[in-house]
Write a protein that holds these residues in place. Structure first.
Motif, mmCIF file in Angstrom:
data_model
loop_
_atom_site.group_PDB
_atom_site.id
_atom_site.type_symbol
_atom_site.label_atom_id
_atom_site.label_comp_id
_atom_site.label_asym_id
_atom_site.label_seq_id
_atom_site.Cartn_x
_atom_site.Cartn_y
_atom_site.Cartn_z
ATOM 1 N N LEU A 291 0.869 -1.181 0.000
ATOM 2 C CA LEU A 291 0.000 0.000 0.000
ATOM 3 C C LEU A 291 0.899 1.223 0.000
ATOM 4 O O LEU A 291 1.832 1.314 0.821
ATOM 5 C CB LEU A 291 -0.918 0.004 1.222
ATOM 6 N N THR A 292 0.649 2.183 -0.901
ATOM 7 C CA THR A 292 1.612 3.261 -1.071
ATOM 8 C C THR A 292 0.962 4.502 -1.669
ATOM 9 O O THR A 292 -0.104 4.424 -2.277
ATOM 10 C CB THR A 292 2.760 2.790 -1.993
ATOM 11 N N ASP A 293 1.623 5.643 -1.505
ATOM 12 C CA ASP A 293 1.275 6.832 -2.283
ATOM 13 C C ASP A 293 2.468 7.276 -3.128
ATOM 14 O O ASP A 293 2.503 8.390 -3.650
ATOM 15 C CB ASP A 293 0.768 7.970 -1.389
ATOM 16 N N PRO A 307 0.884 -7.366 -5.895
ATOM 17 C CA PRO A 307 -0.290 -6.501 -5.861
ATOM 18 C C PRO A 307 -0.028 -5.212 -5.091
ATOM 19 O O PRO A 307 0.533 -5.233 -3.991
ATOM 20 C CB PRO A 307 -1.346 -7.362 -5.161
ATOM 21 N N CYS A 308 -0.439 -4.093 -5.680
ATOM 22 C CA CYS A 308 -0.192 -2.777 -5.088
ATOM 23 C C CYS A 308 -1.497 -1.997 -5.055
ATOM 24 O O CYS A 308 -2.264 -2.006 -6.026
ATOM 25 C CB CYS A 308 0.841 -2.024 -5.930
ATOM 26 N N LEU A 309 -1.764 -1.342 -3.933
ATOM 27 C CA LEU A 309 -2.898 -0.435 -3.804
ATOM 28 C C LEU A 309 -2.362 0.975 -3.597
ATOM 29 O O LEU A 309 -1.603 1.226 -2.652
ATOM 30 C CB LEU A 309 -3.787 -0.832 -2.624
ATOM 31 N N THR A 310 -2.727 1.885 -4.503
ATOM 32 C CA THR A 310 -2.256 3.265 -4.429
ATOM 33 C C THR A 310 -3.253 4.104 -3.650
ATOM 34 O O THR A 310 -4.425 4.205 -4.031
ATOM 35 C CB THR A 310 -2.048 3.834 -5.845
ATOM 36 N N LEU A 311 -2.785 4.703 -2.561
ATOM 37 C CA LEU A 311 -3.644 5.471 -1.652
ATOM 38 C C LEU A 311 -3.756 6.913 -2.128
ATOM 39 O O LEU A 311 -3.407 7.871 -1.438
ATOM 40 C CB LEU A 311 -3.077 5.386 -0.231
ATOM 41 N N ARG A 312 -4.231 7.047 -3.340
ATOM 42 C CA ARG A 312 -4.469 8.340 -3.991
ATOM 43 C C ARG A 312 -5.680 8.182 -4.902
ATOM 44 O O ARG A 312 -6.129 7.061 -5.155
ATOM 45 C CB ARG A 312 -3.242 8.745 -4.845
ATOM 46 N N ASP A 313 -6.168 9.304 -5.441
ATOM 47 C CA ASP A 313 -7.297 9.260 -6.370
ATOM 48 C C ASP A 313 -6.848 9.180 -7.819
ATOM 49 O O ASP A 313 -7.688 9.102 -8.728
ATOM 50 C CB ASP A 313 -8.184 10.499 -6.190
ATOM 51 N N ILE A 328 -5.933 1.722 -8.069
ATOM 52 C CA ILE A 328 -6.157 2.978 -7.357
ATOM 53 C C ILE A 328 -7.180 2.725 -6.252
ATOM 54 O O ILE A 328 -8.328 2.374 -6.530
ATOM 55 C CB ILE A 328 -6.660 4.081 -8.305
ATOM 56 N N ALA A 329 -6.769 2.904 -5.012
ATOM 57 C CA ALA A 329 -7.635 2.604 -3.868
ATOM 58 C C ALA A 329 -8.279 3.847 -3.277
ATOM 59 O O ALA A 329 -9.261 3.748 -2.534
ATOM 60 C CB ALA A 329 -6.832 1.881 -2.785
ATOM 61 N N GLY A 330 -7.727 5.039 -3.564
ATOM 62 C CA GLY A 330 -8.275 6.260 -2.991
ATOM 63 C C GLY A 330 -7.958 6.391 -1.507
ATOM 64 O O GLY A 330 -6.941 5.882 -1.025
ATOM 65 N N HIS A 331 -8.878 7.047 -0.761
ATOM 66 C CA HIS A 331 -8.616 7.353 0.645
ATOM 67 C C HIS A 331 -9.676 6.806 1.592
ATOM 68 O O HIS A 331 -9.546 6.937 2.810
ATOM 69 C CB HIS A 331 -8.531 8.867 0.848
#
Length: 380
Positions: A291-293, A307-313, A328-331
């Motif tokens: 999990l990253t930005d 697998p990567c989840l981006t903590l941005r929009d 893209i996972a958002g916030h």
């Protein structure tokens, strides 16, 4: 014998080092006519971490250190320009090469362009289409004043053409940071060995899945409500599997400033000191999810097929989503947790590696640059 081409190469932060290392090596074969001068602006600077990265990447010591330090965007950009201009006057380089999208990228490009020194931009054309991000401003402006633009993915080329950059100035070469990753990957340690050195032996059981978290962007860590929501989600995630959290200095300071440090006192959430490149690579390589930005982490996990989840929009690296292992996972904490649990249940997507992310991007940059420099000399 004609005078060698002299290229001033600029780095400012640790991600720049990972991009610059293969470029400097590519410009140094015996037959090369290029002399490289390395300038470190010191925009982000930690002496111990810098030493680790320079050693791990086999980088030469910088020829010049500007030691700019932190400051507002305007102050930092202006100070880099002020300190960089005398170096240009002293060296009279053939070109200036900048990488990425930090303030120093734009500042050094501006200083060079105002002196009619050609600018070469590596990692050009990336767009998040979010002008609230300072990096997006740096990307757009640097590309507009660059003479050669090297793109890392197809979207970069499309963006530049749409913005009116002549096609002959654009070269799709691939991702130079992946050159470094593939070169260093065999030396990456296991997660267990990293944790053992950090006195956290036993935090992860033999073969146990874990998540890796990185968080540093101002939009996430400077907003107390958003930071609390994200950290609360990570505390809940740690109930499902251990979470490793290398703490960026900015994030640590903000957690303390907003009195959120208590959220870190969670048995299965391990806060780590900033890591060396190889240690971070080892933790990413063996993680069940990341999990990253961070833009760079999105690229690295794509190549590692993690697998990567981006903590941005949004992301300026759409290839990591369209082709790679990123989403893209958002916030929203509930969305983030649902996506994490889907990965645990179904394994997440591994994707495929984008075109030219093959370990030879820097060689393509050097070849295109040499051809351009020779043609430019012949026209004079």
């Amino acid at each position: 014998m004609s005078r060698p081409y002299r290229i001033v190469c600029v780095v400012a932060a640790r991600p720049n080092l990972m991009k610059m290392a293969p470029l400097l090596h590519a410009f140094q074969p015996p037959e090369s006519q290029v002399e490289t001068i390395l300038v470190h602006t010191g925009q982000h600077y930690d002496a111990d971490m810098d030493a680790q990265f320079f050693g791990a990447l086999n980088l030469p010591a910088p020829d010049f250190r500007l030691e700019v330090g932190s400051g507002s965007h305007a102050v930092q950009t202006a100070e880099v320009m002020r300190r960089f201009e005398p170096i240009l006057d002293q060296l009279t380089p053939t070109a200036v090469l900048v990488v990425g999208d930090v303030n120093s990228t734009l500042a050094c490009a501006l200083a060079a362009a105002k002196k009619n020194i050609p600018v070469l931009h590596v990692e050009a054309g990336l767009r998040s289409f979010d002008r609230s991000m300072p990096e997006e401003i740096n990307r757009v402006l640097t590309d507009q004043i660059s003479d050669l633009l090297f793109t890392s993915e197809a979207s970069g080329t499309s963006n530049l053409l749409r913005e009116g950059i002549p096609p002959q100035r654009i070269h799709f070469v691939g991702n130079v940071m992946i050159d470094t990753l593939l070169q260093q990957l065999p030396q990456a340690p296991t997660a267990a060995s990293v944790l053992r050195r950090m006195h956290l032996a036993g935090f992860i059981g033999e073969g146990e899945a874990y998540a890796l978290l990185t968080l540093h962007r101002p939009a996430n860590v400077d907003d107390p409500l958003r930071l609390r929501a994200l950290m609360t989600a990570m505390v809940k995630l740690s109930g499902d599997l251990p979470v490793l959290f290398p703490l960026h200095p900015r994030t640590r300071n903000m957690l303390k400033h907003y009195d959120l440090g208590g959220l870190l006192d969670t048995p299965r959430l391990a806060c780590l000191a900033p890591l060396s490149y190889l240690d971070m690579l080892g933790l990413m390589k063996h993680a069940c999810m990341v999990l990253t930005d961070s833009g760079g982490v999105q690229e690295e996990t794509t190549v590692l097929r993690v697998p990567c989840l981006t903590l941005r929009d949004n992301t300026e690296r759409p290839a990591t989503v369209n082709e790679g292992s990123n989403a893209i996972a958002g916030h929203d904490p509930s969305v983030i947790l649902a996506l994490c649990r889907d990965i645990l249940r179904y394994g997440g997507k591994s994707g495929r590696i984008p075109q030219y992310w093959d370990g030879h991007a820097a060689e393509r940059v050097a070849a295109a640059t040499s051809t351009w420099l020779q043609a430019r000399r012949e026209r004079r």
